[in-house]
Design a protein around this motif. Structure first.
Motif, mmCIF file in Angstrom:
data_model
loop_
_atom_site.group_PDB
_atom_site.id
_atom_site.type_symbol
_atom_site.label_atom_id
_atom_site.label_comp_id
_atom_site.label_asym_id
_atom_site.label_seq_id
_atom_site.Cartn_x
_atom_site.Cartn_y
_atom_site.Cartn_z
ATOM 1 N N PRO A 101 -24.050 22.431 24.313
ATOM 2 C CA PRO A 101 -24.662 21.499 25.261
ATOM 3 C C PRO A 101 -25.515 20.401 24.613
ATOM 4 C CG PRO A 101 -24.958 23.746 26.000
ATOM 5 C CD PRO A 101 -24.383 23.817 24.613
ATOM 6 N N ASP A 102 -26.056 20.662 23.434
ATOM 7 C CA ASP A 102 -26.921 19.660 22.798
ATOM 8 C C ASP A 102 -26.158 18.717 21.855
ATOM 9 O OD1 ASP A 102 -26.386 21.657 20.945
ATOM 10 O OD2 ASP A 102 -28.361 21.534 20.009
ATOM 11 N N ALA A 103 -24.844 18.776 21.847
ATOM 12 C CA ALA A 103 -24.037 17.907 20.992
ATOM 13 C C ALA A 103 -23.968 16.516 21.630
ATOM 14 C CB ALA A 103 -22.629 18.472 20.808
ATOM 15 N N MET A 104 -24.796 15.610 21.137
ATOM 16 C CA MET A 104 -24.889 14.278 21.720
ATOM 17 C C MET A 104 -23.543 13.554 21.711
ATOM 18 S SD MET A 104 -26.627 12.120 23.308
ATOM 19 C CE MET A 104 -28.318 12.595 23.189
ATOM 20 N N VAL A 105 -22.747 13.752 20.684
ATOM 21 C CA VAL A 105 -21.472 13.061 20.583
ATOM 22 C C VAL A 105 -20.555 13.392 21.756
ATOM 23 C CG1 VAL A 105 -20.291 14.760 19.136
ATOM 24 C CG2 VAL A 105 -19.659 12.378 18.964
ATOM 25 N N ALA A 106 -20.637 14.584 22.274
ATOM 26 C CA ALA A 106 -19.801 14.969 23.413
ATOM 27 C C ALA A 106 -20.258 14.279 24.700
ATOM 28 C CB ALA A 106 -19.819 16.487 23.593
ATOM 29 N N HIS A 107 -21.534 13.948 24.775
ATOM 30 C CA HIS A 107 -22.068 13.276 25.957
ATOM 31 C C HIS A 107 -21.769 11.776 25.950
ATOM 32 C CE1 HIS A 107 -24.368 16.663 27.581
ATOM 33 N NE2 HIS A 107 -24.596 16.990 26.335
ATOM 34 N N MET A 108 -21.547 11.253 24.764
ATOM 35 C CA MET A 108 -21.351 9.811 24.662
ATOM 36 C C MET A 108 -19.958 9.457 25.101
ATOM 37 S SD MET A 108 -23.431 9.346 21.109
ATOM 38 C CE MET A 108 -23.073 7.659 20.821
ATOM 39 N N PHE A 143 -14.027 16.814 26.832
ATOM 40 C CA PHE A 143 -15.453 16.587 26.590
ATOM 41 C C PHE A 143 -16.302 17.621 27.316
ATOM 42 C CE2 PHE A 143 -14.089 12.014 25.873
ATOM 43 C CZ PHE A 143 -14.204 12.096 24.489
ATOM 44 N N GLN A 144 -15.896 18.000 28.526
ATOM 45 C CA GLN A 144 -16.624 19.031 29.267
ATOM 46 C C GLN A 144 -16.573 20.367 28.530
ATOM 47 O OE1 GLN A 144 -18.643 17.094 31.481
ATOM 48 N NE2 GLN A 144 -18.625 19.171 32.236
ATOM 49 N N VAL A 190 -14.135 17.506 20.986
ATOM 50 C CA VAL A 190 -14.581 16.108 20.975
ATOM 51 C C VAL A 190 -13.481 15.219 20.408
ATOM 52 C CG1 VAL A 190 -16.233 14.474 19.951
ATOM 53 C CG2 VAL A 190 -17.040 16.656 20.866
ATOM 54 N N ASN A 191 -12.885 15.648 19.307
ATOM 55 C CA ASN A 191 -11.804 14.871 18.698
ATOM 56 C C ASN A 191 -10.613 14.741 19.651
ATOM 57 O OD1 ASN A 191 -13.271 14.537 16.360
ATOM 58 N ND2 ASN A 191 -12.254 16.195 15.275
ATOM 59 N N GLU A 249 -4.963 19.086 19.675
ATOM 60 C CA GLU A 249 -4.615 20.123 20.656
ATOM 61 C C GLU A 249 -4.297 21.436 19.937
ATOM 62 O OE1 GLU A 249 -3.247 20.996 24.826
ATOM 63 O OE2 GLU A 249 -2.903 18.965 24.120
ATOM 64 N N ARG A 250 -3.554 21.337 18.876
ATOM 65 C CA ARG A 250 -3.223 22.533 18.084
ATOM 66 C C ARG A 250 -4.490 23.130 17.469
ATOM 67 N NH1 ARG A 250 -1.160 27.035 17.525
ATOM 68 N NH2 ARG A 250 -0.326 27.584 15.511
ATOM 69 N N ALA A 251 -5.385 22.262 17.011
ATOM 70 C CA ALA A 251 -6.635 22.736 16.403
ATOM 71 C C ALA A 251 -7.472 23.524 17.402
ATOM 72 C CB ALA A 251 -7.437 21.554 15.850
ATOM 73 N N VAL A 252 -7.561 23.052 18.655
ATOM 74 C CA VAL A 252 -8.368 23.790 19.631
ATOM 75 C C VAL A 252 -7.675 25.063 20.099
ATOM 76 C CG1 VAL A 252 -9.656 21.746 20.365
ATOM 77 C CG2 VAL A 252 -7.625 22.426 21.646
ATOM 78 N N GLU A 253 -6.362 25.114 19.973
ATOM 79 C CA GLU A 253 -5.661 26.372 20.254
ATOM 80 C C GLU A 253 -6.014 27.416 19.202
ATOM 81 O OE1 GLU A 253 -1.498 25.465 20.380
ATOM 82 O OE2 GLU A 253 -1.653 24.410 22.288
ATOM 83 N N ILE A 254 -6.105 26.971 17.947
ATOM 84 C CA ILE A 254 -6.407 27.882 16.843
ATOM 85 C C ILE A 254 -7.886 28.263 16.827
ATOM 86 C CG2 ILE A 254 -6.507 28.067 14.312
ATOM 87 C CD1 ILE A 254 -4.004 26.201 14.285
ATOM 88 N N MET A 255 -8.758 27.273 17.071
ATOM 89 C CA MET A 255 -10.210 27.505 17.011
ATOM 90 C C MET A 255 -10.873 26.958 18.279
ATOM 91 S SD MET A 255 -10.895 26.474 13.026
ATOM 92 C CE MET A 255 -10.033 24.910 13.169
#
Length: 69
Positions: free
Chosen positions: A62-69, A54-55, A35-36, A21-27
């Motif tokens: 959009p083409d990041a398959m890992v996010a769709h899985m 994930f959304q 995803v993480n 959560e902190r990581a996505v706040e920073i970046m």
């Protein structure tokens, strides 16, 4: 994100989620962080927040398959 990855590997899921959560706040533009975060939240059974993460990852890359899985 490294702290989150180490925590996740050790099974410290709440700590991992907080770190991601902190990581996505920073970046917020890095889809890997979302995803993480989603993966950690999923393991914590926080399904609604995991789906939102994930959304966000899919909206960034959009083409990041890992996010769709």
């Amino acid at each position: 994100m490294n702290h989150g990855n180490r925590s996740f590997q050790k099974g410290l899921l709440q700590d991992a989620a907080a770190s991601f959560e902190r990581a996505v706040e920073i970046m917020p533009g890095r889809y890997e962080g979302w995803v993480n975060l989603g993966s950690a939240l999923l393991q914590c059974k926080q399904y609604e927040y995991a789906a939102q993460s994930f959304q966000t990852a899919i909206s960034i890359k959009p083409d990041a398959m890992v996010a769709h899985m």
